[in-house]
Scaffold this motif. Structure first.
Motif, mmCIF file in Angstrom:
data_model
loop_
_atom_site.group_PDB
_atom_site.id
_atom_site.type_symbol
_atom_site.label_atom_id
_atom_site.label_comp_id
_atom_site.label_asym_id
_atom_site.label_seq_id
_atom_site.Cartn_x
_atom_site.Cartn_y
_atom_site.Cartn_z
ATOM 1 N N ILE A 14 12.517 -3.285 -1.042
ATOM 2 C CA ILE A 14 12.115 -2.349 0.021
ATOM 3 C C ILE A 14 12.609 -2.823 1.386
ATOM 4 O O ILE A 14 13.154 -2.055 2.169
ATOM 5 C CB ILE A 14 10.577 -2.194 0.027
ATOM 6 C CG1 ILE A 14 10.149 -1.357 -1.182
ATOM 7 C CG2 ILE A 14 10.107 -1.526 1.317
ATOM 8 C CD1 ILE A 14 8.646 -1.215 -1.345
ATOM 9 N N LYS A 15 12.477 -4.115 1.648
ATOM 10 C CA LYS A 15 12.937 -4.661 2.923
ATOM 11 C C LYS A 15 14.444 -4.550 3.058
ATOM 12 O O LYS A 15 14.972 -4.103 4.086
ATOM 13 C CB LYS A 15 12.544 -6.138 3.044
ATOM 14 C CG LYS A 15 11.088 -6.360 3.427
ATOM 15 C CD LYS A 15 10.874 -7.821 3.782
ATOM 16 C CE LYS A 15 9.431 -8.102 4.118
ATOM 17 N NZ LYS A 15 9.184 -9.532 4.301
ATOM 18 N N LYS A 16 15.131 -4.951 2.007
ATOM 19 C CA LYS A 16 16.587 -5.030 2.053
ATOM 20 C C LYS A 16 17.194 -3.648 2.210
ATOM 21 O O LYS A 16 18.123 -3.447 2.997
ATOM 22 C CB LYS A 16 17.088 -5.683 0.760
ATOM 23 C CG LYS A 16 18.564 -6.000 0.750
ATOM 24 C CD LYS A 16 18.849 -7.272 -0.057
ATOM 25 C CE LYS A 16 20.339 -7.499 -0.237
ATOM 26 N NZ LYS A 16 20.870 -6.780 -1.409
ATOM 27 N N GLU A 17 16.642 -2.676 1.485
ATOM 28 C CA GLU A 17 17.272 -1.358 1.490
ATOM 29 C C GLU A 17 16.556 -0.377 2.410
ATOM 30 O O GLU A 17 16.861 0.813 2.398
ATOM 31 C CB GLU A 17 17.339 -0.822 0.044
ATOM 32 C CG GLU A 17 18.226 -1.700 -0.826
ATOM 33 C CD GLU A 17 18.192 -1.287 -2.304
ATOM 34 O OE1 GLU A 17 17.923 -0.089 -2.579
ATOM 35 O OE2 GLU A 17 18.421 -2.156 -3.159
ATOM 36 N N GLY A 61 1.865 7.829 2.623
ATOM 37 C CA GLY A 61 0.514 8.049 2.112
ATOM 38 C C GLY A 61 -0.566 7.397 2.952
ATOM 39 O O GLY A 61 -0.307 6.614 3.844
ATOM 40 N N LYS A 62 -1.791 7.775 2.656
ATOM 41 C CA LYS A 62 -2.950 7.363 3.443
ATOM 42 C C LYS A 62 -3.190 5.868 3.385
ATOM 43 O O LYS A 62 -3.634 5.254 4.343
ATOM 44 C CB LYS A 62 -4.199 8.075 2.912
ATOM 45 C CG LYS A 62 -4.277 9.545 3.291
ATOM 46 C CD LYS A 62 -5.726 9.998 3.359
ATOM 47 C CE LYS A 62 -5.851 11.467 3.730
ATOM 48 N NZ LYS A 62 -5.734 12.349 2.537
ATOM 49 N N GLN A 63 -2.880 5.270 2.217
ATOM 50 C CA GLN A 63 -3.234 3.857 2.032
ATOM 51 C C GLN A 63 -2.460 2.954 2.979
ATOM 52 O O GLN A 63 -3.031 2.072 3.613
ATOM 53 C CB GLN A 63 -2.991 3.442 0.583
ATOM 54 C CG GLN A 63 -4.132 3.883 -0.310
ATOM 55 C CD GLN A 63 -3.854 3.583 -1.757
ATOM 56 O OE1 GLN A 63 -2.698 3.424 -2.161
ATOM 57 N NE2 GLN A 63 -4.895 3.501 -2.562
ATOM 58 N N ALA A 91 0.820 -1.220 0.000
ATOM 59 C CA ALA A 91 0.000 0.000 0.000
ATOM 60 C C ALA A 91 0.853 1.270 0.000
ATOM 61 O O ALA A 91 0.338 2.369 -0.017
ATOM 62 C CB ALA A 91 -0.923 -0.006 1.215
ATOM 63 N N SER A 92 2.181 1.087 0.035
ATOM 64 C CA SER A 92 3.038 2.279 0.153
ATOM 65 C C SER A 92 3.285 2.940 -1.198
ATOM 66 O O SER A 92 3.167 2.313 -2.246
ATOM 67 C CB SER A 92 4.381 1.885 0.772
ATOM 68 O OG SER A 92 5.130 1.101 -0.148
ATOM 69 N N LYS A 93 3.628 4.213 -1.153
ATOM 70 C CA LYS A 93 3.944 4.953 -2.382
ATOM 71 C C LYS A 93 5.221 4.424 -3.001
ATOM 72 O O LYS A 93 5.344 4.339 -4.222
ATOM 73 C CB LYS A 93 4.138 6.434 -2.051
ATOM 74 C CG LYS A 93 2.842 7.182 -1.767
ATOM 75 C CD LYS A 93 3.187 8.638 -1.483
ATOM 76 C CE LYS A 93 1.962 9.462 -1.143
ATOM 77 N NZ LYS A 93 2.348 10.748 -0.547
#
Ligand SMILES: Nc1ncnc2c1ncn2[C@@H]1O[C@H](COP(=O)(O)OP(=O)(O)OP(=O)(O)O)[C@@H](O)[C@H]1O
Ligand SMILES: [Mg+2]
Lengths: 231, 297
Positions: B100-103, B111-113, B79-81
């Motif tokens: 995303i996890k690794k870095e 964001g809202k989502q 849900a992230s931008k």
């Protein structure tokens, strides 16, 4: 011999006696009022300053408290008093004694806040952790565990702060108020005794008595608190 | 019962815990050992949030006590931008999440989502930490009895103040516990008048007075004179025999072997080895653990 006669006159001449007592009363009222304001303000500012909350609603008051303490401790008392008297409360008919109580209360609040802060920080962090680990809130832990222990450390230094305050109130004569110091000056002036030494001595003795009495009370409280936990 | 999920803890720029996960089941007695400064206390203190983990989550009985960690919830990441922009750059779902996890790419404002996903997790699973702590007692190396209160007040303050017991009930419980450890005659003393061993035993029953489901011990005997270690270990042993769930950080290897149902070796911010006591001490596998055991045994 004039000195002794003048001293006697300070207590027997109705006009001089009334002047000295008026002055003493004002000094007493300003000191008492300012001490109360200072204690409340100091406690509040210390607690806000120590709160660790990251909530934005807490950040703002914390910043205000920081600025307050820094400004008050970094500028002369006389200047603060002038600002109160000639700028903020420069309102016709506004009672001067209220101005003085506010000015001195705000001043001593900053110093008392620092004392309380130091006193709370001197309580072992393990006490707080033990309270929180039992599920008590930070407020309860503070109230039931930390503050009772901090008070013992803080009473002597707050006593000193209030003594300093009482002596400092003598500068209210600079904004034309008739406190103990101003009264002594008046009684010693040309149209009265025409000699300052006797009324100044009487004023000094009055200050000493107040300060000594306060020191005595503080010691008493300190001893009571210490015997309270049998240590 | 206590579930630690991928915890990281940084102090300023020092990283003390670097991805620790463990499950403590009901009735288990998990002993944590390791070199000084390896993060044992930090791990224990993260369990009841005396330290707030930088990343990762702590769960108690299926309830989330930390803030949710988006990295542990693929739905939140999706849900992230940042995720959206990586997908737009042509990465697959799998690649984007891994990257995303690794870095460590998630930002404060995603964001809202993403916030909505996390808020939903909170709404479903969150447990207030002050409630959770009632269920997890803690015993400290330095005892930390309340210096301004008598022994009896130390034992009754929290149960009464939190409304778990009436004053009479709390005094009754405390009286029974004091009799049990033979210190009833000290009920009106202040902590400064007690020996270290007495203080620590009272600290232990202070935790017990809350009827906890588990107790965390951080080196409970390290601050004691040698002749007082025995009395404290005896009490802990008794609780163990009664089936109390415990997590114990200690340097007492013999005690660890005897009381533990599982031993964890923490080193350099990781759990390097974990095994039942016999296997752990007789057949260690990790090199650092072998080295450590050869020094302390
Ligand atoms: N509040 C803190 N601020 C900064 N650094 C900290 C803090 N607490 C712990 N540390 C550091 O984190 C590291 C791990 O500390 P921790 O107390 O968890 O180790 P430990 O394994 O319990 O060691 P010991 O056996 O000596 O008790 C140490 O290097 C310590 O200096
Ligand atoms: Mg430790």
């Amino acid at each position: 011999m004039k000195f002794f006669n003048d001293i006697i006159a300070c207590f027997t001449n109705g006009k001089y006696l009334a002047a000295m007592l008026d002055g003493l009363w004002l000094t007493f009222i300003i000191s008492l009022g300012a001490a109360l304001v200072g204690l409340v303000l100091g406690t509040l500012v210390a607690l806000v300053g120590l709160s660790k909350s990251k909530h934005p609603l807490m950040m703002i008051p914390r910043a205000i408290c920081n600025v307050y303490v820094t400004v008050v401790r970094g500028t002369p008392m006389a200047l603060q008093l002038f600002i109160m008297a000639f700028v903020i409360f420069a309102i016709r008919g506004f009672p001067q004694w209220v101005t003085a109580i506010i000015a001195f209360g705000i001043n001593s609040g900053a110093y008392i806040a620092e004392n309380i802060r130091a006193g709370i920080l001197s309580v072992d962090i393990g006490q707080t952790e033990a309270g929180r680990a039992l599920g008590l809130t930070s407020g309860t832990t503070m109230l039931k565990i930390v503050i009772p222990q901090a008070i013992k450390n803080v009473i002597p230094s707050i006593g000193n702060e209030i003594i300093a305050l009482i002596k400092e109130t003598s500068i209210v004569s600079m904004i034309g108020m008739y406190d103990l110091t101003a009264a002594a000056k008046d009684v010693g002036s040309g149209q009265n005794l025409a000699s300052y030494i006797a009324p100044m001595t009487v004023a000094a003795v009055f200050y000493l008595i107040i300060v000594y009495a306060l020191t005595f009370v503080v010691k008493k409280i300190e001893r009571r608190l210490r015997s309270g936990d049998k240590r | 019962m206590i579930s630690v999920k991928n915890i990281y803890k940084n102090f300023e720029n020092v990283s003390v815990l670097r991805g620790v996960s463990c499950e403590i089941e009901k009735g288990e007695r998990v002993v944590i050992i390791g070199p000084s400064g390896s993060g044992k206390s930090t791990l224990l203190r993260c369990m009841n949030l005396l330290e707030e983990p930088t990343y990762g989550e702590v769960w108690l009985d299926g309830k989330l006590v930390t803030d949710p960690d988006p990295y542990l919830h693929p739905d939140a990441i999706r849900a992230s931008k940042t995720y959206a922009s990586l997908i737009a750059d042509g990465l697959t779902d799998d690649e984007a999440i891994k990257k995303i996890k690794k870095e460590d790419l998630l930002q404060k404002r995603e964001g809202k989502q993403m916030k909505a996903v996390l808020d939903k997790i909170v709404a479903e699973h969150h447990l207030d930490i002050n409630i959770a702590r009632r269920k997890m007692g803690m015993v400290f190396q330095q005892f930390n009895l309340f210096n301004n209160l008598t022994v009896m007040e130390n034992l009754t303050l929290a149960p009464v103040h939190l409304g778990l017991k009436t004053k009479e009930e709390a005094i009754e419980t405390a009286t029974a516990l004091l009799h049990r450890i033979g210190l009833y005659d000290k009920k009106d003393e202040y902590p400064s008048r007690l020996s270290g061993g007495q203080k620590q035993r009272i600290a232990i029953i202070r935790a017990l007075a809350m009827n906890p489901d588990a107790i965390l011990f951080d080196e409970p005997t390290s601050a004691l004179d040698p002749e007082m270690v025995g009395e404290v270990l005896d009490l802990i042993r008794e609780l163990a025999n009664e089936g109390m769930t415990m997590v114990i950080v200690t340097h007492e290897m013999g005690f660890a072997h005897e009381v533990g149902t599982r031993i964890l070796f923490v080193d350099e911010g990781h759990i390097k080895e974990e095994a039942p006591p016999d296997e752990f001490f007789k057949n260690p596998k990790d090199v650092r653990l072998k080295e450590f055991l050869s020094k302390v045994l």
